[in-house]
Design a protein around this motif. Structure first.
Motif, mmCIF file in Angstrom:
data_model
loop_
_atom_site.group_PDB
_atom_site.id
_atom_site.type_symbol
_atom_site.label_atom_id
_atom_site.label_comp_id
_atom_site.label_asym_id
_atom_site.label_seq_id
_atom_site.Cartn_x
_atom_site.Cartn_y
_atom_site.Cartn_z
ATOM 1 N N ALA A 29 5.004 9.353 -2.806
ATOM 2 C CA ALA A 29 4.519 8.208 -2.031
ATOM 3 C C ALA A 29 5.596 7.146 -2.002
ATOM 4 O O ALA A 29 6.428 7.055 -2.906
ATOM 5 N N THR A 76 1.317 -2.400 7.726
ATOM 6 C CA THR A 76 1.003 -0.981 7.816
ATOM 7 C C THR A 76 -0.505 -0.790 7.796
ATOM 8 O O THR A 76 -1.251 -1.674 7.372
ATOM 9 N N ARG A 77 -0.921 0.352 8.260
ATOM 10 C CA ARG A 77 -2.323 0.737 8.195
ATOM 11 C C ARG A 77 -2.503 1.795 7.116
ATOM 12 O O ARG A 77 -1.549 2.476 6.749
ATOM 13 N N PRO A 78 -3.722 1.934 6.577
ATOM 14 C CA PRO A 78 -3.935 2.964 5.556
ATOM 15 C C PRO A 78 -3.532 4.339 6.081
ATOM 16 O O PRO A 78 -3.815 4.686 7.236
ATOM 17 N N ALA A 79 -2.869 5.102 5.255
ATOM 18 C CA ALA A 79 -2.425 6.437 5.650
ATOM 19 C C ALA A 79 -3.615 7.379 5.741
ATOM 20 O O ALA A 79 -4.561 7.292 4.945
ATOM 21 N N GLU A 80 -3.575 8.242 6.714
ATOM 22 C CA GLU A 80 -4.608 9.248 6.882
ATOM 23 C C GLU A 80 -4.004 10.622 6.643
ATOM 24 O O GLU A 80 -2.799 10.831 6.760
ATOM 25 N N ARG A 112 0.860 -1.172 0.000
ATOM 26 C CA ARG A 112 0.000 0.000 0.000
ATOM 27 C C ARG A 112 0.907 1.235 0.000
ATOM 28 O O ARG A 112 2.064 1.155 0.400
ATOM 29 N N TRP A 162 -3.618 12.507 3.898
ATOM 30 C CA TRP A 162 -2.665 12.701 2.797
ATOM 31 C C TRP A 162 -2.590 14.189 2.474
ATOM 32 O O TRP A 162 -3.618 14.867 2.391
ATOM 33 N N GLN A 217 2.142 4.976 1.094
ATOM 34 C CA GLN A 217 2.194 5.877 2.237
ATOM 35 C C GLN A 217 2.769 7.210 1.761
ATOM 36 O O GLN A 217 3.636 7.249 0.883
ATOM 37 N N PRO A 218 2.289 8.333 2.306
ATOM 38 C CA PRO A 218 2.789 9.631 1.846
ATOM 39 C C PRO A 218 4.253 9.829 2.188
ATOM 40 O O PRO A 218 4.739 9.362 3.221
ATOM 41 N N ARG A 270 6.239 2.828 -1.173
ATOM 42 C CA ARG A 270 5.571 1.531 -1.130
ATOM 43 C C ARG A 270 5.908 0.846 0.185
ATOM 44 O O ARG A 270 7.074 0.748 0.566
ATOM 45 N N ALA A 271 4.872 0.379 0.884
ATOM 46 C CA ALA A 271 5.061 -0.309 2.159
ATOM 47 C C ALA A 271 4.246 -1.592 2.149
ATOM 48 O O ALA A 271 3.227 -1.704 1.453
#
Length: 224
Positions: A114, A122-126, A101, A128, A103-104, A116-117
């Protein structure tokens, strides 16, 4: 580990996206890989080993409020336990390391905005950071184009075809990061345009203004 009657052994390995010990989550992952095992004259013994473990927090039986919260989690960012189970099933087929997913990242350069992780860790990024202008859905390596007309051009030749420019928005200037020597940005600052061709194709077009290397016009992305 599957021990055969001829004293040879076969092994299969699975991983969970989140710590767990429920047989209902583990058994289907193992079953997905059994077809790849050659049983030979038969299997005498099975041995299950946990080669990498993490702490598992205790969980109580869900009441009404907890069940409602879990339902909201499934519909929200991250997907809750159902999404974790899906990651486990997909990981058993293609490998958890291949599920990523975004990540910023702290960069204004489009291709560096961005990182790649691993999705399993990881959890979804908040929150952005919002770009100063819309970004394309598909970003690829800049492809050189021929142009006619002024800025923005009236026509471009891209992928061996000429396209008339029906609409254009911009420019948005993006300069290279001066503290990094990125060969892709040695052609200097870029003026980006959002253009739509006569057949409805929406492209992210830029003009490299020239630096250590000559500039020119390029297509960098494709809007949905």
């Amino acid at each position: 580990e599957l021990r055969r009657t001829d004293h040879s052994m076969a092994a299969i390995e699975v991983a969970l996206a989140r710590p767990g010990r429920e047989p209902g989550r583990i058994a289907p992952l193992l079953a997905m890989k059994l077809d790849a095992v050659e049983a030979g004259f038969g299997i005498d013994m099975l041995r299950l080993a946990a080669s990498a473990v993490e702490p598992l927090a205790p969980r109580q039986h869900k009441g009404g409020l907890e069940a409602e919260a879990e339902a909201r989690a499934r519909l929200g960012a991250g997907g809750g336990d159902a999404f974790d189970a899906l990651l486990g099933r997909l990981g058993a087929r293609v490998g958890l390391e291949r599920l990523i997913r975004l990540q910023p990242a702290d960069s204004h350069i489009p291709e560096k905005a961005a990182i790649r992780a691993a999705a399993a860790f990881t959890r979804p990024a908040e929150n952005w950071p919002a770009p100063p202008a819309p970004r394309p859905m598909v970003l690829f390596d800049p492809e050189p184009v021929q142009v006619t007309g002024a800025r923005p051009p009236e026509r471009i030749r891209w992928r061996r075809r000429w396209h008339d420019i029906a609409h254009a928005g911009g420019p948005e200037r993006i300069a290279p990061e001066w503290w990094l020597d990125d060969p892709a940005w040695r052609s200097g600052p870029r003026d980006y345009w959002r253009v739509e061709t006569g057949d409805g194709t929406r492209l992210w077009l830029f003009e490299a203004r020239g630096g250590e290397m000559p500039g020119g016009w390029f297509v960098h992305g494709l809007f949905g």
